[in-house]
Each structure stands twice: as C-alpha cells, then as structure tokens.
Design a protein around this motif. Structure first.
Motif, PDB file in Angstrom:
ATOM      1  N   GLU A  33       0.819  -1.205   0.000  1.00  0.00           N
ATOM      2  CA  GLU A  33       0.000   0.000   0.000  1.00  0.00           C
ATOM      3  C   GLU A  33       0.855   1.258   0.000  1.00  0.00           C
ATOM      4  OE1 GLU A  33       1.417   0.345   3.981  1.00  0.00           O
ATOM      5  OE2 GLU A  33       0.911  -1.356   2.712  1.00  0.00           O
ATOM      6  N   GLU A  34       2.164   1.128   0.210  1.00  0.00           N
ATOM      7  CA  GLU A  34       3.029   2.298   0.251  1.00  0.00           C
ATOM      8  C   GLU A  34       3.674   2.506  -1.118  1.00  0.00           C
ATOM      9  OE1 GLU A  34       5.843   1.427   3.210  1.00  0.00           O
ATOM     10  OE2 GLU A  34       4.415   1.461   4.851  1.00  0.00           O
ATOM     11  N   SER A  35       3.364   3.612  -1.743  1.00  0.00           N
ATOM     12  CA  SER A  35       4.069   3.928  -2.975  1.00  0.00           C
ATOM     13  C   SER A  35       5.464   4.419  -2.628  1.00  0.00           C
ATOM     14  CB  SER A  35       3.309   5.019  -3.743  1.00  0.00           C
ATOM     15  OG  SER A  35       3.213   6.184  -2.950  1.00  0.00           O
ATOM     16  N   ALA A  36       6.322   4.486  -3.600  1.00  0.00           N
ATOM     17  CA  ALA A  36       7.688   4.944  -3.361  1.00  0.00           C
ATOM     18  C   ALA A  36       7.824   6.361  -3.902  1.00  0.00           C
ATOM     19  CB  ALA A  36       8.686   4.013  -4.042  1.00  0.00           C
ATOM     20  N   PRO A  37       7.630   7.383  -3.058  1.00  0.00           N
ATOM     21  CA  PRO A  37       7.723   8.761  -3.521  1.00  0.00           C
ATOM     22  C   PRO A  37       9.163   9.119  -3.850  1.00  0.00           C
ATOM     23  CG  PRO A  37       7.512   8.699  -1.147  1.00  0.00           C
ATOM     24  CD  PRO A  37       7.342   7.295  -1.634  1.00  0.00           C
ATOM     25  N   PRO A  38       9.360  10.184  -4.586  1.00  0.00           N
ATOM     26  CA  PRO A  38      10.729  10.598  -4.900  1.00  0.00           C
ATOM     27  C   PRO A  38      11.529  10.820  -3.620  1.00  0.00           C
ATOM     28  CG  PRO A  38       9.135  11.844  -6.196  1.00  0.00           C
ATOM     29  CD  PRO A  38       8.362  11.073  -5.177  1.00  0.00           C
ATOM     30  N   GLN A  39      12.774  10.378  -3.626  1.00  0.00           N
ATOM     31  CA  GLN A  39      13.621  10.545  -2.457  1.00  0.00           C
ATOM     32  C   GLN A  39      14.087  11.989  -2.348  1.00  0.00           C
ATOM     33  OE1 GLN A  39      14.496   7.959  -0.124  1.00  0.00           O
ATOM     34  NE2 GLN A  39      12.681   7.227  -1.173  1.00  0.00           N
TER      35      GLN A  39
ATOM     36  N   PRO B  90       9.672   5.428   6.028  1.00  0.00           N
ATOM     37  CA  PRO B  90      10.265   4.800   4.843  1.00  0.00           C
ATOM     38  C   PRO B  90      10.548   5.785   3.714  1.00  0.00           C
ATOM     39  CG  PRO B  90       8.466   3.468   5.696  1.00  0.00           C
ATOM     40  CD  PRO B  90       8.415   4.771   6.426  1.00  0.00           C
ATOM     41  N   ASP B  91       9.734   6.833   3.554  1.00  0.00           N
ATOM     42  CA  ASP B  91       9.906   7.732   2.409  1.00  0.00           C
ATOM     43  C   ASP B  91      11.215   8.509   2.483  1.00  0.00           C
ATOM     44  OD1 ASP B  91       8.642   9.205   4.594  1.00  0.00           O
ATOM     45  OD2 ASP B  91       8.481  10.881   3.189  1.00  0.00           O
TER      46      ASP B  91
END
Length: 359
Positions: free
Chosen positions: A15-21, A328-329
C-alpha cells in the motif's frame, strides 16, 4: 472501527508507494536540530538519535552532570514502546506457522477450556481490540502502596492470567479499540504458554538475537549499564522499573544505538532474518475514529506526512520516557529517550514527533 484482518502477515505490504527521495539533509543542520531538541527537554539525561539513509547522528545532554558511562551507551526503559517488540515476535511466530493469530488466548493459557462464542484472540490482544480495560481488576488497590516506586511489581503473572481467565471482557472482542497494557501482557503469557518458553527467552531468541540487539534486555543490571529514572520534578530518582506480570507490555530497556538498529531493520527488512515479519508489521490492520482517520498496524501508530506514512510508538515508566519512529519515504529512523517522567503537555514527545514528522 474496522477490526484486524487475521492473520495479517498474509496481507502484502504494497500500500506504500515509493515517492521521490529527498536530497540528503545537511549533517550540520541535523545536529543543530538535535541539539535544540535535547535542550528543549528538561530532563537529567536526554538522547536524540537519528539514522538517515544508514548514517547515524546522536546528541546527548541533560540537566544533571554527565554520568560515568556516556549517556548514549546506557540502557533506557522504553515502557510501552516495548509493544512493538511483542508485535514483531507474534508476527514472526505466525509467519513461521507456529500460530495463526486467531487462537483464543484463554485456550492458550488453559488448554482444557472450551472457547465461548466470542473469544479474545491473540490478534485482538496485540491490536487493542480485546474489549479488556487498560489495567486488570484490582490493580489500583494492589499497586497503591507502591504507587511512586513500582506498582506493577505488586501484580505478578499468576494474578494477571487468573484475572483474565475469571473475568469477561468489558466489550465484545473486535468491536472497539481501547489501549490496554493488560491485553498485551496477557498476550505475552499466552505466547509463553503455547510455545513452552518463558517470555524473556522467547523475545530474546526471536527478536533481540535475530536483530543483533546485544544492548537490549528485560532486566536492569545496575548503574554501570542502566540509566536512572526520575520523577516529574526531574530531581527525585526512582528505582529501576519492575514490570511484574506486565513484561510483554513494557519491560524492554535498550541503548539508543540498539533502538536505531531495531528501527533500521523496519526500514530495510531485506537485510534481516525477520524480513517477512518486518514488512508485515508495517501493513495497516485497523482504522478507527471519526472517518477512520486513525490507522494502526500490528504494533505501530501510523500517521500521514507529505511524503508518505510515518510509524511511531512512545512509552513511559515511572521515571523514564521514550519515542521510537521511522519513515520509509525519507529512510529515517528516530529514537529519543530521557530519564524523567514528563507531564502530558511537556516537550519531550512533541519534540520527538515533530523531528520525525518534519523529515
């Protein structure tokens, strides 16, 4: 309230997308923020420890003279943040097929007992949906003579489990969320009974050793290892916390570096032997409150930020407080500890929360 899905380890953590770091934060700016955080907390000993993309920064201070052992090397009582260790342990046992999470707790404690139509399960206990009160019947009366020293020590394991087996929950299990030290403590005894292993040995073998937490334990060893807590005045020392029958709910004591290791494992599960369980404890299992805006995983409170969710849990004993969290982001973990029991509106928890939320 939406109740927990059982067993939750079967729910994929997608459910967690990987946003730009984000770009790496300037080390000097981070150290300045940690310095400000320590000075904002009026406690004899304070440590704020941050891990960002695997790089650790710790800052310690306090109103008391520096102890003989550096503050960052002492073990601190983390109180209710111990529940995150219990949640990881239960999830590991479920993923290994030892349990499902749907077992009635009374049957674990008393194998000959026939479960009723609405039994309290292990999943109910860890997610605070058991219908049990915060503390068991008779706790206040028994603990009152030691209220300012160690009230929990006066309520041993046998009394706690006997009380659970003799009394029905206040509410039907699975219908309401109510934070319960009592419930998580019952969980610890149920797991010990089911596995035939004492809680201390169970948590040590399945969590502490598995994650390499050599500076973490459930018992005090002395001033050469353990920080000394203080009452709300910040001056009066209190004895080491004795959890009595409530070990699963609040007995863990740990160093700031060990706490960062624990949190880093949640940020990067693939490097751990408990990888599946570490991923599973990040998955939401229930929502509560107006508009279901309060989200909980098996062991963590989960709040939104601009970049993604943050996970956290705080805890307190009679003389110390702690805050653990990770994002996590931004690949950030935060462990904050201090040796004073603050009042609800004092700065410690708010400062730690803001540090993590701001990324």
């Amino acid at each position: 309230m939406t109740g927990p899905r059982t067993p939750w380890p079967g729910v994929p953590a997608t459910e967690e997308s990987a946003p730009p770091q984000r770009a790496p934060a300037d080390d000097t700016a981070l150290r300045e923020r940690l310095t400000e955080a320590v000075h904002a907390c009026d406690a004899p000993d304070v440590v704020f420890a941050v891990s960002r993309r695997g790089r650790r920064t710790l800052y310690a201070g306090g109103t008391a003279p520096p102890p003989a052992v550096p503050r960052e090397d002492l073990r601190y009582e983390i109180g209710s943040a111990s529940k995150t260790f219990a949640a990881l342990l239960l999830t590991r046992l479920i993923r290994r097929g030892v349990l499902t999470g749907s077992e009635p707790a009374a049957g674990c404690l008393d194998p000959g007992r026939t479960p009723g139509p609405h039994p309290v399960t292990l999943a109910h206990l860890i997610t605070h949906t058991s219908g049990l009160p915060a503390l068991p019947a008779g706790f206040l009366r028994r603990g009152l003579p030691a209220w300012h020293t160690n009230p929990y020590a006066r309520y041993p394991a046998e009394r706690l489990t006997d009380t659970f087996l003799r009394h029905e929950p206040k509410h039907r299990p699975g219908t309401r969320w109510h934070y319960s030290n009592y419930g998580v403590s019952v969980l610890g005894h149920a797991l010990a009974a089911t596995t035939g292993t004492a809680w201390e040995d169970l948590i040590t073998g399945q969590v502490l050793r598995a994650l390499g937490l050599s500076g973490t334990a459930l018992r005090a060893e002395g001033p050469e290892s353990d920080a000394v807590g203080h009452r709300k005045d910040g001056r009066t020392p209190v004895p080491p916390f004795d959890a009595g029958g409530f070990q699963a709910a609040g007995a863990v004591r740990s160093t700031p570096n060990d706490l960062l290791t624990f949190l880093e494992a949640h940020l990067d599960p693939d490097r751990s032997p408990a990888a599946g369980a570490l991923r599973a404890v990040r998955v939401p299992v229930l929502r509560r409150g107006l508009g279901h805006r309060h989200v909980h995983t098996v062991g963590w409170f989960r709040h939104p930020t601009d970049g993604g969710p943050m996970y956290f849990h705080s805890g307190a004993t009679l003389g110390q407080q702690a805050f653990l969290g990770f994002r996590p982001d931004t690949d950030t973990a935060l462990a904050a500890v201090c040796t004073r029991r603050f009042r609800a509106r004092d700065a410690f928890i708010a400062t730690a929360y803001a540090l993590l939320a701001d990324g």
